[in-house]
Design a protein around this motif. Sequence first.
Motif, mmCIF file in Angstrom:
data_model
loop_
_atom_site.group_PDB
_atom_site.id
_atom_site.type_symbol
_atom_site.label_atom_id
_atom_site.label_comp_id
_atom_site.label_asym_id
_atom_site.label_seq_id
_atom_site.Cartn_x
_atom_site.Cartn_y
_atom_site.Cartn_z
ATOM 1 N N GLY A 93 9.873 16.441 -11.931
ATOM 2 C CA GLY A 93 8.684 16.426 -12.871
ATOM 3 C C GLY A 93 9.231 15.504 -14.076
ATOM 4 N N ALA A 94 8.173 14.947 -15.016
ATOM 5 C CA ALA A 94 8.350 14.316 -16.039
ATOM 6 C C ALA A 94 9.107 14.874 -17.259
ATOM 7 N N LYS A 95 8.989 16.445 -17.059
ATOM 8 C CA LYS A 95 9.735 16.916 -17.970
ATOM 9 C C LYS A 95 11.322 16.730 -17.644
ATOM 10 N N LEU A 155 12.266 13.605 -19.195
ATOM 11 C CA LEU A 155 12.508 13.610 -20.426
ATOM 12 C C LEU A 155 13.440 13.950 -21.146
ATOM 13 N N TRP A 200 3.706 16.923 -27.988
ATOM 14 C CA TRP A 200 3.949 17.883 -26.842
ATOM 15 C C TRP A 200 5.090 18.904 -27.133
ATOM 16 N N TYR A 243 9.145 18.187 -26.373
ATOM 17 C CA TYR A 243 9.819 16.839 -27.208
ATOM 18 C C TYR A 243 10.814 17.583 -28.079
ATOM 19 N N SER A 274 2.807 10.744 -26.901
ATOM 20 C CA SER A 274 2.023 10.644 -25.487
ATOM 21 C C SER A 274 0.792 10.166 -25.791
ATOM 22 N N ASN A 305 -0.994 14.881 -25.575
ATOM 23 C CA ASN A 305 -1.105 16.476 -25.242
ATOM 24 C C ASN A 305 -0.442 16.758 -26.743
ATOM 25 N N ASP A 335 5.120 8.423 -23.099
ATOM 26 C CA ASP A 335 4.830 9.445 -22.124
ATOM 27 C C ASP A 335 3.284 9.022 -21.785
ATOM 28 N N ILE A 356 1.681 10.335 -18.799
ATOM 29 C CA ILE A 356 1.460 11.240 -17.976
ATOM 30 C C ILE A 356 -0.268 11.696 -17.729
ATOM 31 N N TYR A 357 -0.785 11.578 -18.904
ATOM 32 C CA TYR A 357 -2.531 11.754 -18.729
ATOM 33 C C TYR A 357 -3.157 10.214 -18.658
ATOM 34 N N SER A 360 1.833 15.208 -11.920
ATOM 35 C CA SER A 360 1.380 16.732 -12.027
ATOM 36 C C SER A 360 -0.293 16.824 -12.674
ATOM 37 N N LYS A 361 -0.369 16.031 -13.301
ATOM 38 C CA LYS A 361 -1.817 15.858 -14.194
ATOM 39 C C LYS A 361 -3.014 15.205 -13.183
ATOM 40 N N ARG A 410 6.470 19.061 -8.553
ATOM 41 C CA ARG A 410 7.393 18.463 -9.546
ATOM 42 C C ARG A 410 8.073 17.162 -9.283
ATOM 43 N N ILE A 411 7.141 16.066 -9.372
ATOM 44 C CA ILE A 411 7.511 14.861 -9.369
ATOM 45 C C ILE A 411 7.169 14.068 -10.674
ATOM 46 N N TYR A 440 -7.385 18.896 -23.504
ATOM 47 C CA TYR A 440 -7.237 19.812 -24.453
ATOM 48 C C TYR A 440 -8.156 19.526 -25.801
#
Length: 395
Positions: A100-102, A105, A126, A129, A172, A176, A205, A207-208, A237-238, A246-247, A324
């Motif tokens: 995951g990107a988590k 980070l 987000w 962070y 990001s 987010n 970031d 990811i979106y 993920s998104k 989880r990649i 969001y």
Amino acid sequence: MNPKLSNRVNKMATSATLAMAAKARELREEGKDIIGLSLGEPDFTIPEFVKEAAIQAIKDDYHAYTPVDGYADLKQAIITKFKRDNDLTYSPSQIVISTGAKQSLANLAMVLLNEGDEVLLPAPYWVSYSDISKVAGGVPVEIPTSIETDFKITSEALEAAITPRTKMMIYSSPCNPSGSVYSREELRALADILVKYPDIIVVSDEIYEHINFTEGHASMAQFEDMYGRTVTVNGVSKAYAMTGWRIGYIGAPEYIARACNKMQGQITSGANCIAQRATITALENPPSKIQYMVDAFKERRGMVLQLLSQIPGFKTNEPEGAFYVFPDISYYFGKALRGKEINSASDFSLYLLEEANVATVTGEAFGDANCIRISYAASETEIKEAMRRIREAVI
Ligand code: PMP
Ligand code: GLU
């Protein structure tokens, strides 16, 4: 606080997004009809072609530990994706694939921050962070924005926040929780400040990236004078609805990638083998394959904004990406709704959960105490019903 536990975990907050999702789940199990707009999780299923790749990987007997920084052919797919979508050139030694990107980070915070190093966080940011930085010894420094500037920082605000202790900036785009998207020109204006402070590492970031309703996506690393100190974070993920798989991955200066590899090698090892095989297929396909999800999110954005505009006290920007909305609801502070006093965004979010059966997340968790976050990664029926319930609960 439990003195038997480490200071590290004691000073850490629980992830507000995950906590709200857990609370909504609990209430549902008790039989309550909760509409969950708290978690940033696409309600789509994984595209068939990605599922098939995972099934094939199982049939092909992928089972063993993976290289710590990821399969070589997945790295190649990521390199091709970075070139195709972002015009960024990376070599395999600059790529690290994580759970995951988590985790990407967290690796970055752990390998870059020393005790007391300051981390610039354009707010709203987000949720994780801040605590990821703190766990690594960093000190989050929020750069406030407002709804009037579409929640984006100016170069003046950025420069004013920089001190000799500034080590890193994390942001990001698409953002987010605000949905704001920095244009190439806006990023360049920030880069013009950052080039004066060559020791600051920028974590971008993205990811979106694909959930973007504007003309295009810009990356900080596209600027030649920023490339050598920018880490581009991304994941599946998104865009591919692969949250549970989880990649995540980074493209980074080589010394940073090596350090992340070392860190990950002692903590989790390489990411899941089946999910990595499926990610190759996801990334090798053109983004046009997932456009149907982006189109649906755009429709829903329009619907949410329209419905929110009919609820008194909700002030919104027009989010240009992600899924969001982040309305300013400070209008309700100091007022009582159905006899309950509302003095903060947390009070308001809790009120919505209890009185409207709608789960949102307080803006406090994202560094903006006037707002709440509503995820519209939900079905149109759910969105309409949630907005109806919210309206009924506040008028
Ligand atoms: N960055 C942002 C901005 C996010 O919203 C998320 C959501 N989960 C992540 C990183 C982490 O993504 P994941 O770990 O699922 O790849
Ligand atoms: N990133 C998503 C969110 O912000 C998922 C939850 C999480 O990992 O925090 O809701």
